[in-house]
Design a protein around this motif. Structure first.
Motif, PDB file in Angstrom:
ATOM      1  N   PRO A  68      63.733  49.835  82.752  1.00 50.33           N
ATOM      2  CA  PRO A  68      62.532  48.362  83.517  1.00 50.33           C
ATOM      3  C   PRO A  68      61.100  48.524  82.511  1.00 50.33           C
ATOM      4  O   PRO A  68      61.473  50.121  82.688  1.00 50.33           O
ATOM      5  CB  PRO A  68      62.466  48.561  84.462  1.00 50.33           C
ATOM      6  CG  PRO A  68      62.534  49.926  85.044  1.00 50.33           C
ATOM      7  CD  PRO A  68      63.545  50.811  83.964  1.00 50.33           C
ATOM      8  N   VAL A  69      61.107  48.183  81.975  1.00 45.45           N
ATOM      9  CA  VAL A  69      59.220  48.529  80.892  1.00 45.45           C
ATOM     10  C   VAL A  69      58.752  46.822  81.444  1.00 45.45           C
ATOM     11  O   VAL A  69      59.323  45.933  81.126  1.00 45.45           O
ATOM     12  CB  VAL A  69      60.047  47.671  79.173  1.00 45.45           C
ATOM     13  CG1 VAL A  69      58.431  48.370  78.893  1.00 45.45           C
ATOM     14  CG2 VAL A  69      60.316  49.414  79.021  1.00 45.45           C
ATOM     15  N   ALA A  70      57.573  47.222  82.215  1.00 44.95           N
ATOM     16  CA  ALA A  70      56.302  45.925  81.982  1.00 44.95           C
ATOM     17  C   ALA A  70      55.217  45.843  80.779  1.00 44.95           C
ATOM     18  O   ALA A  70      54.686  47.240  80.757  1.00 44.95           O
ATOM     19  CB  ALA A  70      55.729  46.898  83.170  1.00 44.95           C
ATOM     20  N   LEU A  71      55.209  45.425  80.477  1.00 49.70           N
ATOM     21  CA  LEU A  71      54.408  45.034  79.287  1.00 49.70           C
ATOM     22  C   LEU A  71      52.871  44.531  79.631  1.00 49.70           C
ATOM     23  O   LEU A  71      53.387  43.195  80.878  1.00 49.70           O
ATOM     24  CB  LEU A  71      54.552  44.577  78.058  1.00 49.70           C
ATOM     25  CG  LEU A  71      55.712  44.664  77.377  1.00 49.70           C
ATOM     26  CD1 LEU A  71      56.509  43.785  76.373  1.00 49.70           C
ATOM     27  CD2 LEU A  71      55.712  46.095  76.428  1.00 49.70           C
ATOM     28  N   SER A  72      51.778  44.627  79.654  1.00 52.67           N
ATOM     29  CA  SER A  72      50.330  43.874  79.666  1.00 52.67           C
ATOM     30  C   SER A  72      49.796  43.511  78.647  1.00 52.67           C
ATOM     31  O   SER A  72      49.344  44.640  77.737  1.00 52.67           O
ATOM     32  CB  SER A  72      50.085  44.228  80.804  1.00 52.67           C
ATOM     33  OG  SER A  72      49.554  46.028  80.842  1.00 52.67           O
ATOM     34  N   GLY A  73      48.598  42.641  78.865  1.00 51.94           N
ATOM     35  CA  GLY A  73      47.695  42.600  77.456  1.00 51.94           C
ATOM     36  C   GLY A  73      48.462  41.932  75.972  1.00 51.94           C
ATOM     37  O   GLY A  73      47.461  41.523  75.766  1.00 51.94           O
ATOM     38  N   ILE A  77      57.187  52.516  81.481  1.00 52.56           N
ATOM     39  CA  ILE A  77      58.352  52.469  81.316  1.00 52.56           C
ATOM     40  C   ILE A  77      58.906  53.074  82.755  1.00 52.56           C
ATOM     41  O   ILE A  77      58.475  53.582  82.869  1.00 52.56           O
ATOM     42  CB  ILE A  77      59.256  53.089  79.990  1.00 52.56           C
ATOM     43  CG1 ILE A  77      58.235  52.600  79.085  1.00 52.56           C
ATOM     44  CG2 ILE A  77      60.636  53.365  80.355  1.00 52.56           C
ATOM     45  CD1 ILE A  77      58.195  53.121  78.051  1.00 52.56           C
ATOM     46  N   GLY A  78      59.737  51.891  83.644  1.00 52.82           N
ATOM     47  CA  GLY A  78      60.226  53.210  84.606  1.00 52.82           C
ATOM     48  C   GLY A  78      61.569  54.214  84.557  1.00 52.82           C
ATOM     49  O   GLY A  78      61.584  54.285  83.078  1.00 52.82           O
ATOM     50  N   ALA A  79      61.939  55.014  85.501  1.00 49.54           N
ATOM     51  CA  ALA A  79      62.989  55.719  85.551  1.00 49.54           C
ATOM     52  C   ALA A  79      64.314  54.937  85.022  1.00 49.54           C
ATOM     53  O   ALA A  79      64.327  53.620  85.378  1.00 49.54           O
ATOM     54  CB  ALA A  79      62.945  56.425  86.949  1.00 49.54           C
ATOM     55  N   PRO A  80      65.260  55.985  84.419  1.00 51.30           N
ATOM     56  CA  PRO A  80      66.493  55.306  83.875  1.00 51.30           C
ATOM     57  C   PRO A  80      67.412  54.365  85.678  1.00 51.30           C
ATOM     58  O   PRO A  80      67.838  55.411  87.207  1.00 51.30           O
ATOM     59  CB  PRO A  80      66.929  56.259  83.362  1.00 51.30           C
ATOM     60  CG  PRO A  80      66.348  57.577  83.093  1.00 51.30           C
ATOM     61  CD  PRO A  80      65.149  56.945  84.227  1.00 51.30           C
ATOM     62  N   VAL A 120      73.175  43.028  89.725  1.00 50.37           N
ATOM     63  CA  VAL A 120      72.159  43.539  88.672  1.00 50.37           C
ATOM     64  C   VAL A 120      71.371  43.608  88.342  1.00 50.37           C
ATOM     65  O   VAL A 120      70.255  44.493  87.857  1.00 50.37           O
ATOM     66  CB  VAL A 120      73.058  44.270  87.876  1.00 50.37           C
ATOM     67  CG1 VAL A 120      72.409  45.726  87.160  1.00 50.37           C
ATOM     68  CG2 VAL A 120      74.395  45.911  88.354  1.00 50.37           C
ATOM     69  N   THR A 121      71.315  42.345  87.585  1.00 54.93           N
ATOM     70  CA  THR A 121      70.076  41.482  86.877  1.00 54.93           C
ATOM     71  C   THR A 121      69.051  41.788  87.964  1.00 54.93           C
ATOM     72  O   THR A 121      67.706  42.000  88.212  1.00 54.93           O
ATOM     73  CB  THR A 121      70.359  40.160  85.932  1.00 54.93           C
ATOM     74  OG1 THR A 121      71.573  40.300  85.792  1.00 54.93           O
ATOM     75  CG2 THR A 121      69.009  39.863  86.169  1.00 54.93           C
ATOM     76  N   ASP A 122      69.254  41.020  89.176  1.00 54.36           N
ATOM     77  CA  ASP A 122      68.112  41.233  89.921  1.00 54.36           C
ATOM     78  C   ASP A 122      67.193  42.880  90.213  1.00 54.36           C
ATOM     79  O   ASP A 122      66.000  42.325  90.776  1.00 54.36           O
ATOM     80  CB  ASP A 122      69.226  40.567  91.802  1.00 54.36           C
ATOM     81  CG  ASP A 122      68.935  38.881  91.501  1.00 54.36           C
ATOM     82  OD1 ASP A 122      68.755  38.250  90.306  1.00 54.36           O
ATOM     83  OD2 ASP A 122      70.108  38.126  91.971  1.00 54.36           O
ATOM     84  N   GLU A 123      67.875  43.777  90.353  1.00 56.53           N
ATOM     85  CA  GLU A 123      67.892  45.194  90.672  1.00 56.53           C
ATOM     86  C   GLU A 123      67.179  45.191  89.495  1.00 56.53           C
ATOM     87  O   GLU A 123      65.609  45.788  89.653  1.00 56.53           O
ATOM     88  CB  GLU A 123      69.205  45.794  91.329  1.00 56.53           C
ATOM     89  CG  GLU A 123      69.524  45.697  92.138  1.00 56.53           C
ATOM     90  CD  GLU A 123      71.244  46.962  92.349  1.00 56.53           C
ATOM     91  OE1 GLU A 123      70.548  47.833  91.647  1.00 56.53           O
ATOM     92  OE2 GLU A 123      71.947  46.410  93.397  1.00 56.53           O
ATOM     93  N   ILE A 124      66.859  45.151  88.528  1.00 56.03           N
ATOM     94  CA  ILE A 124      65.982  45.353  87.165  1.00 56.03           C
ATOM     95  C   ILE A 124      65.021  44.435  87.373  1.00 56.03           C
ATOM     96  O   ILE A 124      63.947  45.407  86.628  1.00 56.03           O
ATOM     97  CB  ILE A 124      67.028  45.267  86.030  1.00 56.03           C
ATOM     98  CG1 ILE A 124      68.212  46.389  85.836  1.00 56.03           C
ATOM     99  CG2 ILE A 124      66.436  44.900  84.067  1.00 56.03           C
ATOM    100  CD1 ILE A 124      68.825  45.500  84.198  1.00 56.03           C
ATOM    101  N   MET A 125      65.096  42.795  87.976  1.00 58.26           N
ATOM    102  CA  MET A 125      63.693  42.792  87.817  1.00 58.26           C
ATOM    103  C   MET A 125      62.991  42.863  88.874  1.00 58.26           C
ATOM    104  O   MET A 125      61.548  42.794  88.551  1.00 58.26           O
ATOM    105  CB  MET A 125      64.368  40.525  88.037  1.00 58.26           C
ATOM    106  CG  MET A 125      65.268  39.937  86.780  1.00 58.26           C
ATOM    107  SD  MET A 125      64.379  40.217  85.162  1.00 58.26           S
ATOM    108  CE  MET A 125      62.633  39.818  85.204  1.00 58.26           C
ATOM    109  N   ALA A 126      63.905  43.684  89.941  1.00 59.25           N
ATOM    110  CA  ALA A 126      62.927  44.029  91.066  1.00 59.25           C
ATOM    111  C   ALA A 126      62.101  45.142  90.575  1.00 59.25           C
ATOM    112  O   ALA A 126      60.859  45.637  90.845  1.00 59.25           O
ATOM    113  CB  ALA A 126      63.311  44.013  92.367  1.00 59.25           C
ATOM    114  N   ALA A 127      62.862  45.989  89.758  1.00 56.92           N
ATOM    115  CA  ALA A 127      62.368  47.097  89.144  1.00 56.92           C
ATOM    116  C   ALA A 127      60.687  46.941  87.954  1.00 56.92           C
ATOM    117  O   ALA A 127      59.838  47.769  87.541  1.00 56.92           O
ATOM    118  CB  ALA A 127      62.614  47.987  88.378  1.00 56.92           C
ATOM    119  N   ILE A 128      61.368  46.186  87.493  1.00 59.80           N
ATOM    120  CA  ILE A 128      60.253  45.565  86.438  1.00 59.80           C
ATOM    121  C   ILE A 128      59.063  44.829  87.350  1.00 59.80           C
ATOM    122  O   ILE A 128      57.953  44.937  86.660  1.00 59.80           O
ATOM    123  CB  ILE A 128      60.681  44.439  85.609  1.00 59.80           C
ATOM    124  CG1 ILE A 128      62.187  45.180  84.303  1.00 59.80           C
ATOM    125  CG2 ILE A 128      59.787  44.081  84.441  1.00 59.80           C
ATOM    126  CD1 ILE A 128      62.582  43.730  83.868  1.00 59.80           C
TER     127      ILE A 128
END
Length: 215
Positions: free
Chosen positions: A139-144, A165-168, A184-192
């Motif tokens: 999971p990756v969080a971009l900001s700015g 960047i989060g853990a695999p 699976v998609t919802d779990e990924i979005m929760a991690a982001i």
């Protein structure tokens, strides 16, 4: 050569702060699933990581504005027609082949840029890839990044950005089953969302943009 030329420019313009880069494997496949705030997201992230990341990008980024087209080609993004299910599936098959060759693939599960900075419901292509190939998801969080290239801007502008960047994440399930893809998609979005601290909206961003006349 493109990476060698672009990375110093990105550092000079964006003064990036990166955390979790150690989670990106030195070898082997992984899926980088990132939020989407700017047209340049799929260029900025690969420019700042040591390994090449192939991202997907809508056709309009290539054929519309020449600046965005230049950056998409520079980053070797995969074009996709968002209105065509056949095109989307062909892109996913190509992405699966990349992962099976041990490469990195980047995707924005929201499917389009956020219209207001919030995080929107993910589309299930990312889950199809993870379950089909067995590749881990980062999971990756971009900001700015929306300040570097805001909606309607024609030229990038200097602004600091962040990349977390989060853990695999590893998943089990059947890629042909809709229930598994949604889970699976919802779990990924929760991690982001946990990484980005964005407000989450349980709707597709494309629907909200259509209601407001945004592209």
């Amino acid at each position: 050569m493109a990476k060698f030329a672009s990375t110093p420019l990105v550092h000079a313009m964006c003064r990036p702060h990166i955390s979790g880069a150690a989670y990106v494997p030195r070898t082997g496949p992984a899926i980088l699933a990132a939020n989407h705030l700017s047209v340049l997201d799929s260029f900025l992230l690969p420019a700042l990581l040591p390994r090449h990341v192939t991202f997907t990008a809508k056709n309009e980024y290539f054929s519309g504005d020449p600046i965005s087209g230049f950056f998409m080609r520079l980053g070797r993004s995969l074009p996709v027609d968002r209105e065509s299910g056949r095109s989307a599936q062909a892109m996913l098959e190509e992405a699966a082949a990349l992962l099976e060759r041990g490469e990195l693939f980047g995707i924005h599960p929201e499917g389009t840029r956020s219209p207001d900075g919030r995080l929107y419901r993910g589309k299930v292509g990312v889950a199809w890839l993870a379950l089909r190939t067995g590749a881990p998801v980062l999971p990756v969080a971009l900001s700015g990044t929306e300040k570097v290239m805001p909606y309607g801007a024609k030229v990038p502008r200097p602004a600091p950005i962040g990349i977390a960047i989060g853990a695999p994440m590893h998943f089990t399930g059947d890629h042909t089953k809709a229930q598994d893809r949604r889970r699976v998609t919802d779990e990924i979005m929760a991690a982001i969302q946990k990484l980005s601290s964005q407000e989450y909206v349980p709707r597709y961003a494309a629907s909200v943009k259509a209601e407001n006349g945004m592209s």
